[in-house]
Design a protein around this motif. Structure first.
Motif, short mmCIF file in Angstrom:
data_model
loop_
_atom_site.label_atom_id
_atom_site.label_comp_id
_atom_site.label_asym_id
_atom_site.label_seq_id
_atom_site.Cartn_x
_atom_site.Cartn_y
_atom_site.Cartn_z
N ASP A 77 42.38 1.10 -19.29
CA ASP A 77 41.74 1.06 -20.61
C ASP A 77 40.58 2.05 -20.58
O ASP A 77 39.49 1.73 -20.09
N GLU A 78 40.81 3.26 -21.05
CA GLU A 78 39.80 4.30 -20.96
C GLU A 78 38.62 4.02 -21.90
O GLU A 78 38.81 3.52 -23.02
N PRO A 79 37.40 4.34 -21.47
CA PRO A 79 36.22 4.12 -22.32
C PRO A 79 36.21 5.02 -23.55
O PRO A 79 36.87 6.07 -23.60
N ASP A 80 35.44 4.61 -24.52
CA ASP A 80 35.18 5.41 -25.72
C ASP A 80 33.90 6.19 -25.48
O ASP A 80 32.83 5.61 -25.33
N HIS A 81 34.00 7.52 -25.44
CA HIS A 81 32.84 8.37 -25.23
C HIS A 81 32.33 8.98 -26.54
O HIS A 81 31.45 9.83 -26.52
N GLY A 82 32.90 8.56 -27.65
CA GLY A 82 32.51 9.12 -28.94
C GLY A 82 33.30 10.36 -29.32
O GLY A 82 32.93 11.08 -30.23
N GLU A 83 34.44 10.58 -28.62
CA GLU A 83 35.23 11.79 -28.91
C GLU A 83 35.62 11.90 -30.38
O GLU A 83 35.62 12.99 -30.94
N ARG A 84 35.95 10.77 -30.99
CA ARG A 84 36.40 10.80 -32.38
C ARG A 84 35.35 10.30 -33.37
O ARG A 84 35.57 10.35 -34.57
#
Length: 301
Positions: free
Chosen positions: A39-46
């Motif tokens: 479950d990859e983290p959300d880095h704010g890419e989108r």
């Protein structure tokens, strides 16, 4: 600039804005790579949208390959900053992906690989930033090492204690010392401390000790550099879902990670980035020697 969505801003309830990570059975070899996570983290890419708050600034971010560091790099780039990412050799894949995201935002990206437990590598980071970015305006000391020891102090080896101290404290000291000649009035330093600095977990005794030291270092250096117009502040994350967690904690600890917070879930790196942007920008021009807690409601007491 990549397409961004409104998803992060549609949901206003902080208990459900991000789901608790699916951590069942998640275990990684240290140091852990983002792509190996189930479950990859959300880095704010989108989701992260910049507004020019760091236009033309030049930032060094240690531990910028993944997790909080990657989220900060994305946010800084979208706010207009050029970024140098420092990471370990074995984190090259993640570091290059962070650099790609910085370039995708239209900014210059540089990568400096090496072990910050050696002073000469800290010097190399500073020199490469000056050479490739043209200078340094923002230094983010974010790199850290931890390894949980459920058996307590008896299981903390001198080798581990040394590595934790040198990664978390020595490197910060060396980087600040060697970057200082290149900083000028208006420059900022942001250090990553932790909720562990105030609420130490027994299995993270050595790590928590360094994080408390970072708070003292931040406050002392802020007082020392105030007359030069250089501000020094810190961010204290709570339980944030990054590769470091399944790479340094046991399966049981990972499975319940973050559920002890009042908000009932682990935080995502994207939720940390705005605090770093605030402290690096002129919006916080009257703030120095402070630590901002981003802890899911766990008090910094």
């Amino acid at each position: 600039m990549p397409e961004q969505s409104d998803d992060q801003y549609t949901e206003q309830d902080p208990t459900t804005q991000h789901e608790q990570p699916d951590t069942e059975g998640e275990q990684l070899a240290h140091p852990g790579l983002t792509g190996d996570m189930g479950d990859e983290p959300d880095h704010g890419e989108r989701s992260y949208r910049g507004s020019g708050r760091l236009e033309g600034r030049r930032a060094v971010i240690t531990g910028g390959d993944s997790g909080i560091g990657r989220a900060v790099a994305i946010a800084f780039a979208r706010e207009g900053a050029d970024v140098l990412v420092s990471a370990l050799e074995e984190e090259k894949e993640d570091a290059e992906e962070t650099a790609r995201l910085v370039r995708e935002a239209g900014r210059t990206a540089a990568v400096c690989l090496g072990d910050l437990t050696r002073e000469e590598q800290c010097v190399a980071v500073v020199e490469q930033a000056v050479e490739q970015l043209g200078g340094i305006d923002v230094l983010v000391n974010n790199a850290a090492y931890q390894m949980a020891q459920p058996g307590g102090i008896a299981d903390v080896t001198t080798e581990q204690f040394d590595r934790v101290m040198k990664t978390n404290l020595y490197a910060m000291f060396w980087l600040c010392k060697h970057a200082l000649p290149h900083l000028s009035s208006g420059s900022t330093i942001v250090n990553t401390t932790s909720i562990q600095s105030r609420q130490p977990s027994p299995e993270l005794l050595d790590y928590a000790t360094t994080k408390a030291g970072i708070v003292a270092f931040t406050q002392g250096l802020a007082a020392q550099l105030a007359e030069k117009g250089i501000r020094v502040n810190g961010v204290a994350p709570g339980p944030i879902w990054t590769p470091l967690i399944p790479a340094t904690m046991g399966e049981d600890q990972v499975e319940s990670f973050g559920t002890q917070t009042p908000l009932g879930r682990a935080g995502q790196p994207a939720e940390l980035a705005p605090a770093y942007v605030f402290l690096a920008s002129q919006e916080s021009s009257y703030v120095t020697g402070e630590v901002i807690g981003v802890t899911g409601g766990m008090p910094l007491t």
